[in-house]
Design a protein around this motif. Structure first.
Motif, PDB file in Angstrom:
ATOM      1  N   PHE A 250      44.016  39.592  51.074  1.00 61.70           N
ATOM      2  CA  PHE A 250      43.068  38.783  51.822  1.00 61.70           C
ATOM      3  C   PHE A 250      42.643  37.634  50.905  1.00 61.70           C
ATOM      4  CE2 PHE A 250      42.966  42.927  53.711  1.00 61.70           C
ATOM      5  CZ  PHE A 250      42.660  42.751  55.052  1.00 61.70           C
ATOM      6  N   VAL A 251      43.304  36.485  51.010  1.00 60.27           N
ATOM      7  CA  VAL A 251      42.999  35.358  50.129  1.00 60.27           C
ATOM      8  C   VAL A 251      42.039  34.401  50.818  1.00 60.27           C
ATOM      9  CG1 VAL A 251      45.151  35.526  48.830  1.00 60.27           C
ATOM     10  CG2 VAL A 251      45.064  34.125  50.899  1.00 60.27           C
ATOM     11  N   ASN A 252      41.382  33.560  49.995  1.00 63.23           N
ATOM     12  CA  ASN A 252      40.356  32.643  50.494  1.00 63.23           C
ATOM     13  C   ASN A 252      39.234  33.385  51.205  1.00 63.23           C
ATOM     14  OD1 ASN A 252      41.162  30.063  49.593  1.00 63.23           O
ATOM     15  ND2 ASN A 252      42.739  29.963  51.178  1.00 63.23           N
ATOM     16  N   CYS A 253      38.874  34.524  50.662  1.00 56.94           N
ATOM     17  CA  CYS A 253      37.852  35.372  51.269  1.00 56.94           C
ATOM     18  C   CYS A 253      36.758  35.677  50.247  1.00 56.94           C
ATOM     19  CB  CYS A 253      38.463  36.670  51.787  1.00 56.94           C
ATOM     20  SG  CYS A 253      39.642  36.432  53.146  1.00 56.94           S
ATOM     21  N   MET A 254      35.565  35.180  50.503  1.00 56.80           N
ATOM     22  CA  MET A 254      34.433  35.316  49.587  1.00 56.80           C
ATOM     23  C   MET A 254      33.598  36.525  49.979  1.00 56.80           C
ATOM     24  SD  MET A 254      32.660  34.083  47.030  1.00 56.80           S
ATOM     25  CE  MET A 254      33.137  32.384  46.820  1.00 56.80           C
ATOM     26  N   VAL A 255      33.575  37.541  49.132  1.00 57.92           N
ATOM     27  CA  VAL A 255      32.841  38.768  49.444  1.00 57.92           C
ATOM     28  C   VAL A 255      31.342  38.524  49.352  1.00 57.92           C
ATOM     29  CG1 VAL A 255      32.329  41.110  48.642  1.00 57.92           C
ATOM     30  CG2 VAL A 255      34.700  40.330  48.792  1.00 57.92           C
ATOM     31  N   ARG A 256      30.639  38.962  50.382  1.00 54.20           N
ATOM     32  CA  ARG A 256      29.183  38.850  50.414  1.00 54.20           C
ATOM     33  C   ARG A 256      28.528  40.094  49.813  1.00 54.20           C
ATOM     34  NH1 ARG A 256      25.271  36.366  53.525  1.00 54.20           N
ATOM     35  NH2 ARG A 256      26.769  35.465  54.966  1.00 54.20           N
ATOM     36  N   GLU A 257      28.992  41.282  50.256  1.00 55.81           N
ATOM     37  CA  GLU A 257      28.343  42.515  49.823  1.00 55.81           C
ATOM     38  C   GLU A 257      29.264  43.704  50.033  1.00 55.81           C
ATOM     39  OE1 GLU A 257      24.961  43.575  52.210  1.00 55.81           O
ATOM     40  OE2 GLU A 257      25.921  42.892  54.059  1.00 55.81           O
ATOM     41  N   VAL A 258      28.906  44.801  49.385  1.00 56.65           N
ATOM     42  CA  VAL A 258      29.519  46.103  49.644  1.00 56.65           C
ATOM     43  C   VAL A 258      28.673  46.777  50.716  1.00 56.65           C
ATOM     44  CG1 VAL A 258      30.143  48.349  48.687  1.00 56.65           C
ATOM     45  CG2 VAL A 258      30.382  46.284  47.288  1.00 56.65           C
ATOM     46  N   ARG A 298      26.627  39.957  41.014  1.00 51.49           N
ATOM     47  CA  ARG A 298      26.076  39.240  42.169  1.00 51.49           C
ATOM     48  C   ARG A 298      26.307  40.014  43.456  1.00 51.49           C
ATOM     49  NH1 ARG A 298      28.613  33.694  44.719  1.00 51.49           N
ATOM     50  NH2 ARG A 298      26.945  33.234  46.225  1.00 51.49           N
ATOM     51  N   ILE A 299      27.520  40.540  43.629  1.00 48.78           N
ATOM     52  CA  ILE A 299      27.824  41.312  44.838  1.00 48.78           C
ATOM     53  C   ILE A 299      26.929  42.544  44.929  1.00 48.78           C
ATOM     54  CG2 ILE A 299      29.598  42.721  45.949  1.00 48.78           C
ATOM     55  CD1 ILE A 299      31.664  40.689  44.781  1.00 48.78           C
ATOM     56  N   LEU A 300      26.765  43.263  43.819  1.00 51.41           N
ATOM     57  CA  LEU A 300      25.922  44.461  43.828  1.00 51.41           C
ATOM     58  C   LEU A 300      24.471  44.111  44.153  1.00 51.41           C
ATOM     59  CD1 LEU A 300      27.270  46.374  40.686  1.00 51.41           C
ATOM     60  CD2 LEU A 300      27.664  46.972  43.082  1.00 51.41           C
ATOM     61  N   LEU A 301      23.955  43.059  43.529  1.00 48.19           N
ATOM     62  CA  LEU A 301      22.558  42.682  43.749  1.00 48.19           C
ATOM     63  C   LEU A 301      22.320  42.203  45.174  1.00 48.19           C
ATOM     64  CD1 LEU A 301      21.903  40.849  40.364  1.00 48.19           C
ATOM     65  CD2 LEU A 301      20.924  43.039  41.082  1.00 48.19           C
ATOM     66  N   ASN A 302      23.344  41.647  45.808  1.00 51.13           N
ATOM     67  CA  ASN A 302      23.231  41.217  47.207  1.00 51.13           C
ATOM     68  C   ASN A 302      23.495  42.344  48.192  1.00 51.13           C
ATOM     69  OD1 ASN A 302      22.449  38.453  47.209  1.00 51.13           O
ATOM     70  ND2 ASN A 302      24.494  37.842  46.532  1.00 51.13           N
ATOM     71  N   SER A 303      23.903  43.500  47.690  1.00 49.30           N
ATOM     72  CA  SER A 303      24.231  44.644  48.562  1.00 49.30           C
ATOM     73  C   SER A 303      23.012  45.549  48.702  1.00 49.30           C
ATOM     74  CB  SER A 303      25.415  45.421  47.984  1.00 49.30           C
ATOM     75  OG  SER A 303      26.552  44.612  47.846  1.00 49.30           O
ATOM     76  N   LYS A 304      21.996  45.042  49.366  1.00 47.35           N
ATOM     77  CA  LYS A 304      20.752  45.792  49.531  1.00 47.35           C
ATOM     78  C   LYS A 304      20.770  46.560  50.846  1.00 47.35           C
ATOM     79  CE  LYS A 304      17.824  42.758  46.746  1.00 47.35           C
ATOM     80  NZ  LYS A 304      16.582  41.958  46.701  1.00 47.35           N
TER      81      LYS A 304
END
Length: 572
Positions: A250-258, A298-304
C-alpha cells in the motif's frame, strides 16, 4: 468523514518499508504469513529507467545537480528531506530539532551512507561503564546471531580486526584506499589514531543471483540499478516477493493511527491515501510499526482510545521521551600535495574506503562515550555546489582563483581533488527531557496532528565535539594541509550540528523490563498491547557511536522470529 474499511484480515500489517520494515516483510512473508506493507511514499525501484538517477550527468538536471529540491542533491534518491511541503513539524522554544523523512518504498535505505557497524558488548551496557543512561535489557550475545545472519544475507565488506567493542563479522573483500585516504592514513597514524578498512554494505563480490556486484561508480546515494548496494526494497522486499511471499504493498498511504478493540488489542491501522485523499482501514492480527523512531511515536500518540487514553503503548508516559541523535561535526582542509593531479576515474564505492572507530579511554577525557571518523574527498563527479569551490580558496587563502572561461578551467584542474574532509559521528547521552510530543495546534495536509520537538544538547556532547575538532586539526597539520575556515569555539557550541541533522534519531519507544519506564519489552513488543511490535530505532535504549541501521536490521529479524513463534503458540 467517510472511512472505507476492508473486509480482508492480514496476518501482519507493517507500517514503513525501510530497514526494520523491509526485514520484517521478508522474514514474516517467507514464514507463510499474509503481509500488508503500508508506506507513506511511492513505489521505488532504482532499476526503473523512469526513476533511475545513477550515471546521469549534471547537465541532465535543470538545476545542474543542486540541492534546491532534494537536500542531498538533485540526483540523490531520497524522496523527502528535513522539510516536506504539507508535512510540517514544530519545535518548542529553544529547541532546534531537524526531522528527516524519506517518503518512498525502502525509506532512508535508498540513499544512506551504508556504513554497517555492529554495536559492541559495551554499547548495550553503557551505564555499567560511566553510570549514565540505562543498560539495555539485552546484551550483545542476544543480538550476535542476528548480526551474523544480516552479514550473510545482505553482504558487508570489511576486515576482522579483533577490536573489543567493534565486533568482527562475515566480511566481503574491502576496496583499497584511494589517494586522499592514503593521506588520511598517514596523518592519523602520526597521532597514533588507528585506521581500518570501512565496513559498508556494498557487494564487492557476487553473493546471489538477485543482485549484481559494485562497479565502483561512486554514486551509491543515487541507489543502485544492479542492486549492488543495500536498500530494503531491492534486497529484502523484492526478493521476498520473488520467493512467493504473500505481500500487498500500500504505497502513498499515510498512517493516521493504530486501531484497537474493547480489549485494547490492535485490530489494524487507518491511513489516508495520498492519491484520492480518502481514509481507509485495514485489519490485521498483528501490527508492526517501522515508520522511523519519531513517526512510530507519532502514530502511537495519535492512537487514543478509551483503553489507551494517553496514546497506544503510553501508559508509562514514555512514548516520545529519550529521543536522541548522533552528535556530528565536520572539517575540511586543502592539501597542497594533492594539487595538479592527473585527471582519471577514481574508482570506488559511494563513500569511504577507510574509517577510524573510537580509539580512546573516556576515563582519561572530560566527556563520556565516543565517536568515529568518516573520511571524504577525492575526484568524485563534480556538480553544482560540489567539488572545486573557488570562493573557499579566495576567502581562506587569499588566492586569486576562478573567474571565467580558460582561467576558471585552469584553476578547476589545478585544485580539483585537493580537498580532504572529516566527519565525526558520536554517541549522545539519552535524556528524558529530550522528546517529541503531539502539537495539538497543528495538523498536516491530511488532517493528522504533527510532532513538536523539545531537544537540547548537554555539555557531554559539546565537549565531545570540541574533541572532534581538535583531532581534525591535528590530523590536517600532520598531513601538511591548510584547514578551510576557523575552528568553531565555545560561542558556536564548538560547531555541533543541530540534533536530527545526522539522521540517526533513536529512543522514542525505548526497550525495558519495567513497564513504568519503558514502552516495549526485549522483543520490541508493546507492554500495553501484545500484538503490536516496533522494529525501527525507537526501542533503542542508547545509540552507540555507530550508525544504527545494522542493529535495526538484526533486531527486526529477531523480533520477526519471535512473532512467528508467538503466533504458532497462539499467544498473540
Amino acid at each position: 468523514m467517510q472511512i472505507i474499511e476492508s473486509s480482508q484480515v492480514y496476518d501482519v500489517i507493517i507500517v514503513g518499508s525501510g530497514a526494520g520494515g523491509g526485514m520484517a516483510t521478508k522474514i514474516l512473508s517467507e514464514a507463510g504469513l499474509k503481509v500488508a506493507v503500508v508506506e507513506a511514499g511511492p513505489f521505488f525501484d532504482p532499476a526503473d529507467p523512469e526513476q533511475m538517477t545513477q550515471m546521469k550527468w549534471p547537465y541532465e538536471s535543470p538545476r545542474r545537480g543542486a540541492n534546491t529540491v532534494r537536500p542531498f542533491g538533485d540526483f540523490d534518491s531520497a524522496y523527502g528531506g528535513w522539510e516536506i511541503d504539507g508535512e510540517p513539524y514544530t519545535n518548542a522554544e529553544g529547541s532546534d530539532f531537524s526531522w528527516f523523512r524519506s517518503r518512498m518504498l525502502g525509506g532512508r535505505t535508498n540513499h544512506w551512507g551504508r556504513i554497517s557497524l555492529r554495536f559492541g558488548p559495551k554499547d548495550f551496557k553503557r551505564k555499567d561503564q560511566d553510570g549514565l543512561g540505562d543498560n539495555w535489557p539485552i546484551g550483545y550475545e542476544d543480538v550476535k546471531p542476528y548480526y551474523d545472519k544480516v552479514d550473510k544475507l545482505i553482504g558487508v565488506f570489511g576486515t576482522n580486526e579483533g577490536l573489543p567493542n567493534d565486533p568482527d563479522g562475515f566480511f566481503l573483500p574491502p576496496p583499497k584506499p584511494r589517494l586522499h585516504e592514503l593521506f588520511y592514513i598517514k596523518g592519523a597514524r602520526k597521532s597514533n589514531i588507528p585506521v581500518f578498512p570501512s565496513r559498508m554494505s556494498m557487494l564487492t563480490k557476487k553473493i546471489n543471483s538477485d543482485r549484481g556486484v559494485c562497479f565502483y561508480c561512486g554514486q551509491c546515494s543515487r541507489a543502485c540499478q544492479v542492486y549492488a548496494d543495500f536498500s530494503a526494497g531491492t534486497c529484502l522486499i523484492f526478493p521476498a516477493q520473488k520467493n512467493g511471499g504473500q505481500i500487498d504493498l500500500f504505497v502513498n498511504c499515510m498512517v493516521r493511527e493504530v486501531t484497537t478493540n474493547e480489549e485494547g488489542k490492535a485490530t489494524g491501522v487507518s491511513y489516508i491515501n495520498k492519491d484520492d485523499r480518502k481514509e481507509y482501514k485495514i485489519k490485521g492480527k498483528v501490527v508492526v510499526l517501522a515508520a522511523s523512531a519519531c513517526s512510530s511515536a507519532r502514530i502511537l500518540l495519535n492512537s487514543k482510545s478509551t483503553q489507551h487514553p494517553n496514546g497506544l503503548g503510553n501508559s508509562s508516559d514514555i512514548v516520545g521521551k529519550y529521543l536522541h541523535d548522533s552528535t556530528g561535526a565536520g572539517r575540511a582542509g586543502f592539501v597542497p600535495d594533492l594539487m595538479n593531479r592527473d585527471m582519471y576515474n577514481e574508482d570506488g564505492v559511494g563513500g569511504m574506503h577507510v574509517y577510524t572507530p573510537w580509539w580512546l579511554d573516556n576515563k582519561k577525557l572530560d566527556f563520556p562515550r565516543g565517536y568515529h571518523i568518516e573520511i571524504w574527498g577525492g575526484m568524485g563527479m563534480p556538480g553544482y555546489g560540489f567539488g572545486f569551490n573557488p570562493n573557499l580558496f579566495n576567502q581562506f587563502f587569499n588566492l586569486k582563483v576562478g573567474g571565467y572561461g580558460n582561467s576558471l578551467r585552469k584553476d578547476v584542474k589545478k585544485y580539483y581533488g585537493s580537498v580532504l574532509g572529516f566527519s565525526g559521528r558520536g554517541e549522545s547521552i539519552p535524556q528524558k527531557n529530550n522528546y517529541c510530543e503531539i502539537d495539538n495546534t497543528t495538523v498536516d495536509e491530511f488532517g493528522i496532528p504533527v510532532l513538536k520537538f523539545n531537544y537540547q544538547w548537554t555539555d557531554h556532547e559539546m565537549k565531545q565535539v570540541k574533541h572532534m575538532h581538535d583531532t581534525f586539526e591535528e590530523i590536517l597539520h600532520n598531513i601538511g594541509a591548510e584547514p578551510l575556515g576557523d575552528k568553531p569555539g565555545k560561542d558556536e557550541n564548538y560547531g555541533i550540528l543541530a540534533p536530527g541533522k545526522i539522521i540517526h534519531e533513536v529512543g522514542t519507544t525505548r526497550m525495558g523490563d519495567n513497564v513504568k519506564t519503558s514502552v516495549v519489552n526485549k522483543f520490541q513488543q508493546l507492554h500495553d498491547a501484545k500484538n503490536v511490535f516496533i522494529v525501527d530505532a525507537g526501542p533503542f535504549v542508547s545509540q552507540a557511536d555507530k550508525n544504527p541501521t545494522w542493529t535495526i536490521l538484526a533486531l527486526s529479524w529477531r523480533t520477526s522470529d519471535y512473532i512467528v513463534q508467538q503466533l504458532k503458540q497462539q499467544n498473540i
